[in-house]
Design a protein around this motif. Structure first.
Motif, short mmCIF file in Angstrom:
data_model
loop_
_atom_site.label_atom_id
_atom_site.label_comp_id
_atom_site.label_asym_id
_atom_site.label_seq_id
_atom_site.Cartn_x
_atom_site.Cartn_y
_atom_site.Cartn_z
N GLU A 72 0.83 -1.20 0.00
CA GLU A 72 0.00 0.00 0.00
C GLU A 72 0.87 1.26 0.00
O GLU A 72 0.58 2.22 -0.71
CB GLU A 72 -0.93 0.00 1.21
CG GLU A 72 -1.88 1.17 1.20
CD GLU A 72 -2.96 1.08 2.27
OE1 GLU A 72 -3.63 2.11 2.46
OE2 GLU A 72 -3.14 0.03 2.88
N GLY A 75 2.31 1.64 -3.52
CA GLY A 75 1.28 2.17 -4.42
C GLY A 75 1.01 3.65 -4.18
O GLY A 75 0.85 4.42 -5.14
N ASN A 76 0.99 4.06 -2.91
CA ASN A 76 0.77 5.47 -2.60
C ASN A 76 1.92 6.34 -3.07
O ASN A 76 1.69 7.46 -3.56
CB ASN A 76 0.55 5.65 -1.09
CG ASN A 76 -0.83 5.21 -0.65
OD1 ASN A 76 -1.78 5.23 -1.43
ND2 ASN A 76 -0.94 4.80 0.60
N ALA A 79 1.35 6.71 -6.79
CA ALA A 79 0.16 7.49 -7.10
C ALA A 79 0.31 8.96 -6.78
O ALA A 79 -0.22 9.81 -7.49
CB ALA A 79 -1.04 6.91 -6.34
N HIS A 80 1.05 9.26 -5.72
CA HIS A 80 1.09 10.65 -5.24
C HIS A 80 2.39 11.38 -5.55
O HIS A 80 2.67 12.41 -4.94
CB HIS A 80 0.80 10.68 -3.74
CG HIS A 80 -0.54 10.10 -3.39
ND1 HIS A 80 -1.73 10.62 -3.85
CD2 HIS A 80 -0.86 9.00 -2.66
CE1 HIS A 80 -2.72 9.88 -3.40
NE2 HIS A 80 -2.23 8.90 -2.68
N ARG A 102 -1.39 -1.51 -8.41
CA ARG A 102 -2.18 -0.89 -9.48
C ARG A 102 -3.50 -0.33 -8.98
O ARG A 102 -4.06 0.57 -9.61
CB ARG A 102 -2.44 -1.89 -10.61
CG ARG A 102 -1.18 -2.21 -11.38
CD ARG A 102 -1.41 -3.02 -12.64
NE ARG A 102 -2.34 -4.14 -12.44
CZ ARG A 102 -3.08 -4.65 -13.41
NH1 ARG A 102 -3.01 -4.19 -14.64
NH2 ARG A 102 -3.87 -5.67 -13.17
N SER A 103 -4.00 -0.82 -7.85
CA SER A 103 -5.24 -0.24 -7.30
C SER A 103 -5.01 1.21 -6.87
O SER A 103 -5.93 2.01 -6.85
CB SER A 103 -5.75 -1.08 -6.12
OG SER A 103 -4.96 -0.89 -4.97
N LYS A 104 -3.77 1.55 -6.54
CA LYS A 104 -3.40 2.92 -6.17
C LYS A 104 -2.90 3.71 -7.38
O LYS A 104 -3.14 4.91 -7.47
CB LYS A 104 -2.29 2.90 -5.11
CG LYS A 104 -2.63 2.15 -3.85
CD LYS A 104 -3.55 2.96 -3.00
CE LYS A 104 -3.84 2.25 -1.69
NZ LYS A 104 -4.77 2.99 -0.87
N ALA A 105 -2.17 3.04 -8.28
CA ALA A 105 -1.56 3.70 -9.44
C ALA A 105 -1.77 2.80 -10.67
O ALA A 105 -0.89 2.03 -11.04
CB ALA A 105 -0.08 3.94 -9.18
#
Length: 179
Positions: A72, A75-76, A79-80, A102-105
């Motif tokens: 997580e 991914g964060n 994404a950020h 991929r759920s985050k990015a």
């Protein structure tokens, strides 16, 4: 990439996970790819909670429960990112791990550094100062799941020289980013 004067086209953010088993060169190649593409590099190992690092150093493979919080965070970070992209080294061995990232990015490109047991073993034997003992290589290879056709992927054979690996990686990422 050149955009015509007055164009409002913004180039896509480049999100790359350099993946593979221990000894495949994730940190080395990841840093070189990031440098070549003028992107920041982050070694995903630095994002592991200390309890995970202690387990791996003791020769204990991580469980999925150990990995979810780490994935997580990875991914964060993807994404950020506030940069025009980011390259993160992260083993991402299982499809479910890559799906968590991929759920985050969702637009993440997975750069898989693929190598034979012989190549990987020799690299691990020559390495010092890392918390992953060579004995865990077999468990990582057993856990490795091939990339699916729906995953944005670049697969590189690591038996070539470092210059070839880098050139192939950058070219593959550029192809994956270009619509």
């Amino acid at each position: 990439m050149h955009t015509p004067f007055g164009s409002s086209h913004t180039p896509p953010t480049i999100r790359v996970v350099v993946m593979g088993v221990s000894g495949s060169g994730k940190s080395t190649i990841g840093a070189l790819v990031a440098d070549a593409m003028d992107l920041p590099f982050l070694d995903g190992d630095s994002l592991h909670p200390m309890v995970n690092i202690h387990k791996m150093a003791a020769g204990t493979p991580l469980t999925d429960e150990d990995r979810w919080p780490w994935l997580e965070i990875v991914g964060n970070e993807l994404a950020h990112t506030t940069a025009r992209g980011v390259v993160i080294a992260c083993s991402a061995l299982k499809r479910s791990y890559r799906d968590a990232i991929r759920s985050k990015a969702p637009d993440t490109i997975f750069l898989h550094l693929d190598g034979s047991l012989g190549v990987l073993s020799s690299r691990l034997e020559g390495r010092s100062g890392h918390f992953m003992p060579p004995a865990l290589l077999a468990s990582q290879l057993a856990a490795l799941e091939p990339l699916g056709s729906d995953e944005r992927a670049v697969i590189i054979d690591i038996s070539a020289g470092i210059t070839s690996i880098l050139d192939e990686a950058v070219a593959g990422i550029n192809r994956a980013v270009t619509p």
